[in-house]
Design a protein around this motif. Structure first.
Motif, PDB file in Angstrom:
ATOM      1  N   GLY A  70     100.721  36.100  62.442  1.00  0.00           N
ATOM      2  CA  GLY A  70     100.648  36.588  63.814  1.00  0.00           C
ATOM      3  C   GLY A  70      99.801  35.760  64.754  1.00  0.00           C
ATOM      4  N   GLY A  71      99.207  34.659  64.276  1.00  0.00           N
ATOM      5  CA  GLY A  71      98.404  33.883  65.214  1.00  0.00           C
ATOM      6  C   GLY A  71      97.550  32.829  64.557  1.00  0.00           C
ATOM      7  N   LEU A  72      96.419  32.546  65.179  1.00  0.00           N
ATOM      8  CA  LEU A  72      95.526  31.474  64.762  1.00  0.00           C
ATOM      9  C   LEU A  72      94.099  31.950  64.964  1.00  0.00           C
ATOM     10  N   ILE A  73      93.225  31.584  64.036  1.00  0.00           N
ATOM     11  CA  ILE A  73      91.813  31.922  64.170  1.00  0.00           C
ATOM     12  C   ILE A  73      90.985  30.726  63.724  1.00  0.00           C
ATOM     13  N   THR A  74      89.768  30.627  64.220  1.00  0.00           N
ATOM     14  CA  THR A  74      88.947  29.442  63.952  1.00  0.00           C
ATOM     15  C   THR A  74      87.613  29.825  63.319  1.00  0.00           C
ATOM     16  N   PRO A  75      87.591  30.057  62.000  1.00  0.00           N
ATOM     17  CA  PRO A  75      86.306  30.299  61.328  1.00  0.00           C
ATOM     18  C   PRO A  75      85.415  29.064  61.429  1.00  0.00           C
ATOM     19  N   ILE A  76      84.112  29.289  61.355  1.00  0.00           N
ATOM     20  CA  ILE A  76      83.144  28.238  61.682  1.00  0.00           C
ATOM     21  C   ILE A  76      82.331  27.823  60.460  1.00  0.00           C
ATOM     22  N   ILE A  77      82.242  26.511  60.239  1.00  0.00           N
ATOM     23  CA  ILE A  77      81.294  25.938  59.280  1.00  0.00           C
ATOM     24  C   ILE A  77      80.044  25.578  60.077  1.00  0.00           C
ATOM     25  N   THR A  78      78.997  26.385  59.949  1.00  0.00           N
ATOM     26  CA  THR A  78      77.776  26.138  60.715  1.00  0.00           C
ATOM     27  C   THR A  78      76.978  24.999  60.083  1.00  0.00           C
ATOM     28  N   SER A  79      76.291  24.238  60.926  1.00  0.00           N
ATOM     29  CA  SER A  79      75.451  23.117  60.476  1.00  0.00           C
ATOM     30  C   SER A  79      76.210  22.203  59.511  1.00  0.00           C
ATOM     31  N   ALA A  80      77.449  21.907  59.851  1.00  0.00           N
ATOM     32  CA  ALA A  80      78.272  21.080  58.962  1.00  0.00           C
ATOM     33  C   ALA A  80      77.712  19.673  58.812  1.00  0.00           C
ATOM     34  N   ASP A  81      76.906  19.229  59.774  1.00  0.00           N
ATOM     35  CA  ASP A  81      76.336  17.882  59.709  1.00  0.00           C
ATOM     36  C   ASP A  81      75.314  17.747  58.582  1.00  0.00           C
ATOM     37  N   THR A  82      74.688  18.845  58.175  1.00  0.00           N
ATOM     38  CA  THR A  82      73.645  18.772  57.143  1.00  0.00           C
ATOM     39  C   THR A  82      74.088  19.347  55.794  1.00  0.00           C
ATOM     40  N   LYS A  83      75.246  19.970  55.730  1.00  0.00           N
ATOM     41  CA  LYS A  83      75.691  20.587  54.474  1.00  0.00           C
ATOM     42  C   LYS A  83      76.387  19.567  53.585  1.00  0.00           C
ATOM     43  N   SER A  84      76.294  19.794  52.276  1.00  0.00           N
ATOM     44  CA  SER A  84      76.980  18.924  51.327  1.00  0.00           C
ATOM     45  C   SER A  84      78.481  19.184  51.378  1.00  0.00           C
ATOM     46  N   LEU A  85      79.263  18.225  50.901  1.00  0.00           N
ATOM     47  CA  LEU A  85      80.707  18.394  50.873  1.00  0.00           C
ATOM     48  C   LEU A  85      81.119  19.562  49.990  1.00  0.00           C
ATOM     49  N   SER A  86      80.418  19.769  48.873  1.00  0.00           N
ATOM     50  CA  SER A  86      80.763  20.882  47.981  1.00  0.00           C
ATOM     51  C   SER A  86      80.516  22.220  48.669  1.00  0.00           C
ATOM     52  N   THR A  87      79.435  22.305  49.469  1.00  0.00           N
ATOM     53  CA  THR A  87      79.151  23.544  50.209  1.00  0.00           C
ATOM     54  C   THR A  87      80.203  23.780  51.281  1.00  0.00           C
ATOM     55  N   ILE A  88      80.561  22.730  52.012  1.00  0.00           N
ATOM     56  CA  ILE A  88      81.598  22.853  53.039  1.00  0.00           C
ATOM     57  C   ILE A  88      82.903  23.325  52.414  1.00  0.00           C
ATOM     58  N   SER A  89      83.275  22.736  51.275  1.00  0.00           N
ATOM     59  CA  SER A  89      84.522  23.106  50.606  1.00  0.00           C
ATOM     60  C   SER A  89      84.515  24.568  50.168  1.00  0.00           C
ATOM     61  N   THR A  90      83.414  24.985  49.551  1.00  0.00           N
ATOM     62  CA  THR A  90      83.305  26.361  49.066  1.00  0.00           C
ATOM     63  C   THR A  90      83.362  27.356  50.227  1.00  0.00           C
ATOM     64  N   GLU A  91      82.608  27.078  51.291  1.00  0.00           N
ATOM     65  CA  GLU A  91      82.595  27.973  52.445  1.00  0.00           C
ATOM     66  C   GLU A  91      83.964  28.021  53.123  1.00  0.00           C
ATOM     67  N   MET A  92      84.626  26.868  53.219  1.00  0.00           N
ATOM     68  CA  MET A  92      85.915  26.823  53.903  1.00  0.00           C
ATOM     69  C   MET A  92      86.961  27.633  53.166  1.00  0.00           C
ATOM     70  N   LYS A  93      86.981  27.541  51.847  1.00  0.00           N
ATOM     71  CA  LYS A  93      87.945  28.321  51.061  1.00  0.00           C
ATOM     72  C   LYS A  93      87.696  29.820  51.251  1.00  0.00           C
ATOM     73  N   ASP A  94      86.424  30.209  51.253  1.00  0.00           N
ATOM     74  CA  ASP A  94      86.087  31.624  51.436  1.00  0.00           C
ATOM     75  C   ASP A  94      86.476  32.110  52.827  1.00  0.00           C
ATOM     76  N   LEU A  95      86.130  31.335  53.850  1.00  0.00           N
ATOM     77  CA  LEU A  95      86.433  31.733  55.226  1.00  0.00           C
ATOM     78  C   LEU A  95      87.936  31.799  55.475  1.00  0.00           C
ATOM     79  N   ALA A  96      88.666  30.802  54.981  1.00  0.00           N
ATOM     80  CA  ALA A  96      90.119  30.782  55.192  1.00  0.00           C
ATOM     81  C   ALA A  96      90.786  31.964  54.502  1.00  0.00           C
ATOM     82  N   GLY A  97      90.327  32.284  53.287  1.00  0.00           N
ATOM     83  CA  GLY A  97      90.899  33.418  52.559  1.00  0.00           C
ATOM     84  C   GLY A  97      90.656  34.731  53.268  1.00  0.00           C
TER      85      GLY A  97
END
Length: 432
Positions: free
Chosen positions: A306-333
């Motif tokens: 039904g649409g589009l939404i934009t979950p946010i990775i906060t402080s992405a400049d300082t987070k590790s790639l593994s943290t970004i990946s884990t958070e993104m999967k959780d937020l997208a789900g």
């Protein structure tokens, strides 16, 4: 004392919503934190939690009701020790929305005399239902009754103010006593041609579906963005081979931890680091002020039913790639399940939208206000590419930055694209 449960504002821009589903029924006991209902906001379908405890005495707004205003009473909760039936009876009536029929119409209809049969019918003196163009003038109540009773308003003469059709006229028409329009009294209209079909109303098989609150908001916000934000677009071609190799090596290392990096995870990191290196692009227009942000919060476009939404990775400049990946999967789900909390999709300093998985080579994304830029990512494709003065085959990706030209000059946008390209082509730099 009974508690009026009101329609909550589940996002800063929410003015009304759809009460999609009740998760409780009258007589149920609820405690703070219990889920009460699913509410479709201008952003997503979200669960509404109880703040108070007690018993659901009365459900005022039925599930499936659209356009419920923020602050409108949707249910009554009886506190401990209160009589549930009395609580629902006392406050339920006061909580109901007022009858939508305008007061002016009601007064006009009450004041209108009941049509009487004159001894000498005089068609020229019979008030006619006036119209605006092809629209017959009738009160909202008269229209509603005419629709229910199958009465043709166009055939009636109105006895209300200025010839308006009112309830009494419709009631009389149902009983066969209503005055009808006199053909002699009106000038003979010219023969009308058959009405042309509407642009989208040809004899083509189709289905119609009411726009959701989210789709209405998407339409409104994108229209506003294109009308009010002067977009400037800058595109670069980026060689992906080193990034793909690094991703493969990192995934082999992270496999025991159950983490698998996507290309998008690395691009989120690259954009965040780029924004910190070019702070003139990590900005937002706020009235007559320009805000420059001290961290990079990346809004990631996620397609949901039904649409589009934009979950946010906060402080992405300082987070590790593994943290970004884990958070993104959780937020997208949770975004696809409508489970995001407001702070998880409200805000962000810039956005990224990746359509490479669909084979899209490049595209121009619309800025998500109040942000001032969005990065559009195309597909990585094997293309002829000049490397060290020789023509070779490389994996090339096109990336297009959309910038708010009120806040970001073209040169600053170009610098951001240059830094982003360098980080993606030499990805160890974003990890240093």
């Amino acid at each position: 004392m009974p508690i009026n449960l009101q329609m909550p504002a589940l996002s800063p821009t929410m003015e009304e919503g759809t009460l999609a589903k009740w998760l409780v029924k009258e007589g149920d006991e609820v405690a703070s934190g219990d889920l009460l209902a699913e509410i479709e906001t201008d952003k997503a379908t979200m669960e509404f939690e109880a703040v108070d405890e007690g018993t659901i005495a009365k459900i005022v707004v039925a599930e499936g009701t659209d356009n419920v205003k923020v602050g409108e009473v949707i249910a009554i909760i009886a506190e401990e020790g209160e009589d549930v039936a009395e609580a629902g009876k006392e406050d339920g009536s006061s909580a109901k929305a007022p009858e939508p029929e305008p007061a002016v119409e009601q007064v006009a209809e009450k004041a209108a005399p009941t049509p009487e049969k004159p001894s000498e019918p005089a068609p020229a003196e019979t008030p006619k239902a006036t119209s605006d163009g092809n629209r017959v003038k009738a009160s909202p109540l008269a229209r509603r009754l005419a629709e229910q009773k199958g009465v043709d308003l166009g055939a009636l003469s109105g006895s209300g103010p200025n010839g308006r059709i009112i309830k009494a006229d419709v009631d009389a028409a149902e009983g066969g006593t209503a005055p009808v329009k006199s053909e002699a009294a009106a000038p003979a209209p010219a023969p009308a041609a058959a009405p042309a079909p509407a642009a989208n109303d040809f004899d083509i098989p189709h289905t119609s579906e009411k726009l959701s609150g989210m789709r209405k908001t998407i339409a409104r916000r994108l229209t506003e963005a294109k009308q009010t934000i002067p977009h400037i677009y800058l595109t670069v071609d980026i060689q992906l081979d080193k990034l793909l190799k690094l991703r493969s090596e990192l995934n082999a290392t992270l496999e025991p931890r159950g983490v698998k990096l996507s290309v998008n995870d690395l691009l989120i990191k690259a954009l965040a680091v780029s924004l910190m290196q070019v702070p003139k692009c990590n900005v937002s227009i706020d009235g007559d002020q320009l805000k420059t942000f001290a961290r990079a919060d990346i809004s990631v476009a996620v397609s949901i039913p039904g649409g589009l939404i934009t979950p946010i990775i906060t402080s992405a400049d300082t987070k590790s790639l593994s943290t970004i990946s884990t958070e993104m999967k959780d937020l997208a789900g949770r975004a696809k399940d409508g489970k995001l909390k407001m702070h998880e999709y409200q805000g962000g300093t810039a956005s990224i939208s990746n359509m490479g998985m669909f084979g899209i080579k490049n595209f121009d994304a619309v800025i998500n206000p109040p942000q001032a830029m969005i990065m559009a990512i195309g597909a990585g494709q094997k293309r002829p590419h000049v490397i060290d003065d020789s023509l070779q085959i490389a994996t090339i990706m096109s990336a297009t930055g959309s910038f708010d030209h009120r806040a970001i000059d073209g040169a600053d946008g170009a610098q951001l694209m240059q830094v982003f390209k360098e980080l993606v082509e030499n990805p160890l730099g974003m990890l240093a």
